[in-house]
Design a protein around this motif. Structure first.
Motif, PDB file in Angstrom:
ATOM      1  N   ASN A  17      48.300  32.441  39.373  1.00 29.94           N
ATOM      2  CA  ASN A  17      49.278  31.612  40.569  1.00 29.94           C
ATOM      3  C   ASN A  17      50.023  31.787  42.054  1.00 29.94           C
ATOM      4  O   ASN A  17      50.779  31.947  42.644  1.00 29.94           O
ATOM      5  N   LYS A  18      50.354  33.651  41.295  1.00 27.61           N
ATOM      6  CA  LYS A  18      51.412  34.256  41.674  1.00 27.61           C
ATOM      7  C   LYS A  18      50.559  35.602  43.259  1.00 27.61           C
ATOM      8  O   LYS A  18      50.963  35.532  44.334  1.00 27.61           O
ATOM      9  N   ILE A  19      49.219  35.171  43.045  1.00 34.49           N
ATOM     10  CA  ILE A  19      48.183  35.759  43.762  1.00 34.49           C
ATOM     11  C   ILE A  19      47.450  35.717  44.967  1.00 34.49           C
ATOM     12  O   ILE A  19      46.485  34.503  44.090  1.00 34.49           O
ATOM     13  N   ALA A  20      47.421  35.123  45.977  1.00 37.34           N
ATOM     14  CA  ALA A  20      47.138  34.268  47.229  1.00 37.34           C
ATOM     15  C   ALA A  20      45.291  34.346  47.186  1.00 37.34           C
ATOM     16  O   ALA A  20      44.964  35.568  47.434  1.00 37.34           O
ATOM     17  N   PRO A  21      44.527  33.519  46.936  1.00 35.50           N
ATOM     18  CA  PRO A  21      42.654  33.405  46.926  1.00 35.50           C
ATOM     19  C   PRO A  21      42.080  34.090  48.032  1.00 35.50           C
ATOM     20  O   PRO A  21      41.475  33.840  48.437  1.00 35.50           O
ATOM     21  N   ASP A  22      42.816  33.007  49.063  1.00 39.77           N
ATOM     22  CA  ASP A  22      42.648  32.594  50.647  1.00 39.77           C
ATOM     23  C   ASP A  22      43.634  34.066  51.492  1.00 39.77           C
ATOM     24  O   ASP A  22      42.967  34.151  52.203  1.00 39.77           O
ATOM     25  N   ASP A  23      43.803  35.289  51.172  1.00 40.82           N
ATOM     26  CA  ASP A  23      44.761  36.288  51.247  1.00 40.82           C
ATOM     27  C   ASP A  23      43.035  36.974  52.093  1.00 40.82           C
ATOM     28  O   ASP A  23      42.126  37.111  51.594  1.00 40.82           O
ATOM     29  N   THR A  24      43.041  38.064  53.296  1.00 38.30           N
ATOM     30  CA  THR A  24      42.040  38.143  54.645  1.00 38.30           C
ATOM     31  C   THR A  24      42.482  39.680  54.909  1.00 38.30           C
ATOM     32  O   THR A  24      42.177  40.097  55.214  1.00 38.30           O
ATOM     33  N   HIS A 170      38.794  35.835  42.388  1.00 37.75           N
ATOM     34  CA  HIS A 170      39.678  35.096  42.402  1.00 37.75           C
ATOM     35  C   HIS A 170      39.608  33.028  43.854  1.00 37.75           C
ATOM     36  O   HIS A 170      39.734  33.939  44.810  1.00 37.75           O
ATOM     37  N   ILE A 171      39.325  32.515  43.879  1.00 36.41           N
ATOM     38  CA  ILE A 171      39.906  30.903  43.907  1.00 36.41           C
ATOM     39  C   ILE A 171      40.324  30.115  43.144  1.00 36.41           C
ATOM     40  O   ILE A 171      41.123  30.243  42.023  1.00 36.41           O
ATOM     41  N   SER A 172      40.637  29.771  44.163  1.00 37.18           N
ATOM     42  CA  SER A 172      41.533  28.265  44.314  1.00 37.18           C
ATOM     43  C   SER A 172      40.976  26.888  43.873  1.00 37.18           C
ATOM     44  O   SER A 172      39.369  26.667  43.799  1.00 37.18           O
ATOM     45  N   LYS A 173      41.609  26.565  42.927  1.00 34.16           N
ATOM     46  CA  LYS A 173      40.998  24.829  42.218  1.00 34.16           C
ATOM     47  C   LYS A 173      40.660  24.435  43.419  1.00 34.16           C
ATOM     48  O   LYS A 173      39.774  23.454  43.402  1.00 34.16           O
ATOM     49  N   LYS A 174      41.138  24.156  44.347  1.00 30.81           N
ATOM     50  CA  LYS A 174      40.633  23.518  46.080  1.00 30.81           C
ATOM     51  C   LYS A 174      39.499  23.618  46.372  1.00 30.81           C
ATOM     52  O   LYS A 174      38.634  23.355  46.688  1.00 30.81           O
ATOM     53  N   GLU A 175      39.553  25.216  46.401  1.00 35.65           N
ATOM     54  CA  GLU A 175      38.377  26.263  46.577  1.00 35.65           C
ATOM     55  C   GLU A 175      36.808  25.383  46.280  1.00 35.65           C
ATOM     56  O   GLU A 175      35.899  24.907  46.129  1.00 35.65           O
ATOM     57  N   GLN A 176      37.377  25.514  44.732  1.00 35.98           N
ATOM     58  CA  GLN A 176      36.436  25.542  43.784  1.00 35.98           C
ATOM     59  C   GLN A 176      35.463  23.658  44.105  1.00 35.98           C
ATOM     60  O   GLN A 176      34.314  23.390  43.954  1.00 35.98           O
ATOM     61  N   PRO A 229      40.641  38.394  46.344  1.00 35.61           N
ATOM     62  CA  PRO A 229      40.678  36.930  46.935  1.00 35.61           C
ATOM     63  C   PRO A 229      39.556  36.951  47.137  1.00 35.61           C
ATOM     64  O   PRO A 229      38.791  37.295  47.890  1.00 35.61           O
ATOM     65  N   ALA A 230      38.894  35.852  46.811  1.00 41.47           N
ATOM     66  CA  ALA A 230      37.403  34.776  47.573  1.00 41.47           C
ATOM     67  C   ALA A 230      37.546  34.134  47.895  1.00 41.47           C
ATOM     68  O   ALA A 230      36.024  32.943  47.711  1.00 41.47           O
ATOM     69  N   ASP A 231      38.840  33.074  48.041  1.00 40.09           N
ATOM     70  CA  ASP A 231      38.084  31.730  48.757  1.00 40.09           C
ATOM     71  C   ASP A 231      36.980  32.099  50.505  1.00 40.09           C
ATOM     72  O   ASP A 231      36.481  30.875  50.623  1.00 40.09           O
ATOM     73  N   HIS A 232      37.313  33.294  51.190  1.00 36.18           N
ATOM     74  CA  HIS A 232      36.738  33.385  52.118  1.00 36.18           C
ATOM     75  C   HIS A 232      35.591  34.295  51.452  1.00 36.18           C
ATOM     76  O   HIS A 232      35.962  35.912  51.537  1.00 36.18           O
ATOM     77  N   LYS A 233      34.527  34.217  51.562  1.00 37.50           N
ATOM     78  CA  LYS A 233      33.249  34.936  50.959  1.00 37.50           C
ATOM     79  C   LYS A 233      32.661  36.360  51.645  1.00 37.50           C
ATOM     80  O   LYS A 233      32.538  36.942  51.143  1.00 37.50           O
ATOM     81  N   TRP A 234      33.191  36.186  53.238  1.00 36.81           N
ATOM     82  CA  TRP A 234      33.079  37.092  53.888  1.00 36.81           C
ATOM     83  C   TRP A 234      34.649  38.582  53.484  1.00 36.81           C
ATOM     84  O   TRP A 234      33.808  39.571  53.356  1.00 36.81           O
ATOM     85  N   TYR A 235      35.366  37.369  53.280  1.00 39.15           N
ATOM     86  CA  TYR A 235      36.492  38.652  52.979  1.00 39.15           C
ATOM     87  C   TYR A 235      35.985  39.441  51.479  1.00 39.15           C
ATOM     88  O   TYR A 235      36.190  40.533  51.094  1.00 39.15           O
ATOM     89  N   ARG A 236      35.691  38.634  50.380  1.00 37.71           N
ATOM     90  CA  ARG A 236      35.324  39.062  49.033  1.00 37.71           C
ATOM     91  C   ARG A 236      34.293  40.131  49.013  1.00 37.71           C
ATOM     92  O   ARG A 236      33.899  41.568  48.005  1.00 37.71           O
ATOM     93  N   ASN A 237      32.927  39.935  49.884  1.00 36.89           N
ATOM     94  CA  ASN A 237      31.939  40.640  50.586  1.00 36.89           C
ATOM     95  C   ASN A 237      32.821  41.944  50.879  1.00 36.89           C
ATOM     96  O   ASN A 237      32.142  43.196  50.775  1.00 36.89           O
ATOM     97  N   TRP A 238      33.685  42.426  51.497  1.00 38.22           N
ATOM     98  CA  TRP A 238      33.950  43.246  52.303  1.00 38.22           C
ATOM     99  C   TRP A 238      34.924  43.998  51.125  1.00 38.22           C
ATOM    100  O   TRP A 238      34.838  45.069  51.396  1.00 38.22           O
ATOM    101  N   VAL A 239      35.821  43.442  50.527  1.00 41.94           N
ATOM    102  CA  VAL A 239      36.568  44.215  49.474  1.00 41.94           C
ATOM    103  C   VAL A 239      35.883  45.210  48.404  1.00 41.94           C
ATOM    104  O   VAL A 239      36.087  46.178  48.179  1.00 41.94           O
ATOM    105  N   ILE A 240      34.543  44.223  47.795  1.00 38.51           N
ATOM    106  CA  ILE A 240      33.725  44.467  47.109  1.00 38.51           C
ATOM    107  C   ILE A 240      32.800  45.844  47.788  1.00 38.51           C
ATOM    108  O   ILE A 240      32.942  46.881  46.453  1.00 38.51           O
TER     109      ILE A 240
END
Length: 268
Positions: A17-24, A170-176, A229-240
């Motif tokens: 809960n201290k790590i932002a799932p919407d980080d870009t 890592h996604i937020s409960k809101k995004e889920q 951080p995986a709330d933004h799918k495009w950022y998830r793809n870049w990180v991986i």
């Protein structure tokens, strides 16, 4: 070891809960990352060809996430362009009767990639300290000792030539909630909607705690965990893709030497 702000330090204490799932990260918008992601995917395709031809190393990718966390999407978008002959995907669902009759790592070892291959675990051996723990399928005295066994298992793979990268999406409960609702609203996505996911959603906090323990206890130099951080799918793809490409470049993969005498061969 590849430097990343998302890597979990060995034996670190994690608070999701201290790590932002919407980080870009360095990007403000999807378009800003598009060119770099495309470059990564092109490089991945070339690097995988060298991995396959060389046949001396294997790569294991572990993907874990809450329901609707984006594991399938990550596999499709990051690995969709690689040669399928050199890549396998294993989905770890409810154990079969045969799998349940063996130790909890048996099916994971069977699915581990051979040299020359990229193996992707969609869920993994970590289910035995996640689902089994949260749903009380296994007593604490059993699952609590599995972290050490997992570390031994991954060390064996690493020592025998497998490079291991583990990603927690890592996604937020809101995004889920939004993703589950989108499946419910679109008839073409009804096949992806499982009412049981709503039951699991009520266990959100228990799963978060279970993940925190697994990430903290099982991130090692030979098998690091990355919290993506995986709330933004495009950022998830870049990180991986970024972490994978940088890791493979450090492996210094080379094509095997050509057989002697090729320069003298003439094809009529």
């Amino acid at each position: 070891m590849i430097d990343s702000p998302y890597q979990v330090q060995s034996s670190g204490k994690i608070k999701l809960n201290k790590i932002a799932p919407d980080d870009t990260g360095p990007f403000k918008h999807k378009d800003d990352a598009a060119a770099q992601t495309d470059k990564n995917l092109a490089e991945l395709k070339c690097l995988q060809e060298r991995l396959y031809a060389n046949g001396q190393h294997a790569i294991l990718i572990v993907l874990q996430a809450m329901d609707a966390g984006g594991k399938d999407g990550a596999i499709e978008h990051v690995f969709g362009g690689v040669n399928p002959q050199g890549c396998t995907v294993t989905s770890f669902k409810v154990p079969t009767h045969l799998e349940a009759a063996h130790d909890f790592l048996w099916r994971g070892h069977l699915a581990a990639p051979p040299k020359g291959m990229i193996g992707i675990f969609n869920r993994s051996h970590y289910e035995s300290v996640l689902v089994e723990r949260v749903k009380d399928l296994t007593p604490k005295k059993v699952w609590s000792r599995r972290y050490e066994l997992i570390n031994y298992f991954e060390k064996i793979l690493a020592d025998e030539g497998t490079t291991i990268l583990k990603f927690f999406l890592h996604i937020s409960k809101k995004e889920q909630k939004e993703r589950l609702q989108a499946r419910l609203d679109d008839p073409q996505k009804h096949w992806k909607f499982n009412p049981a996911d709503l039951v699991e959603r009520k266990r959100w906090n228990k799963y978060q705690k279970a993940y925190e323990d697994a990430l903290g206890l099982c991130s090692k130099p030979h098998a690091p965990w990355y919290i993506v951080p995986a709330d933004h799918k495009w950022y998830r793809n870049w990180v991986i893709s970024d972490l994978l490409v940088r890791t493979m470049k450090e492996m210094d993969l080379r094509f095997p030497p050509a057989p002697k005498g090729l320069d003298k061969i003439k094809i009529d």
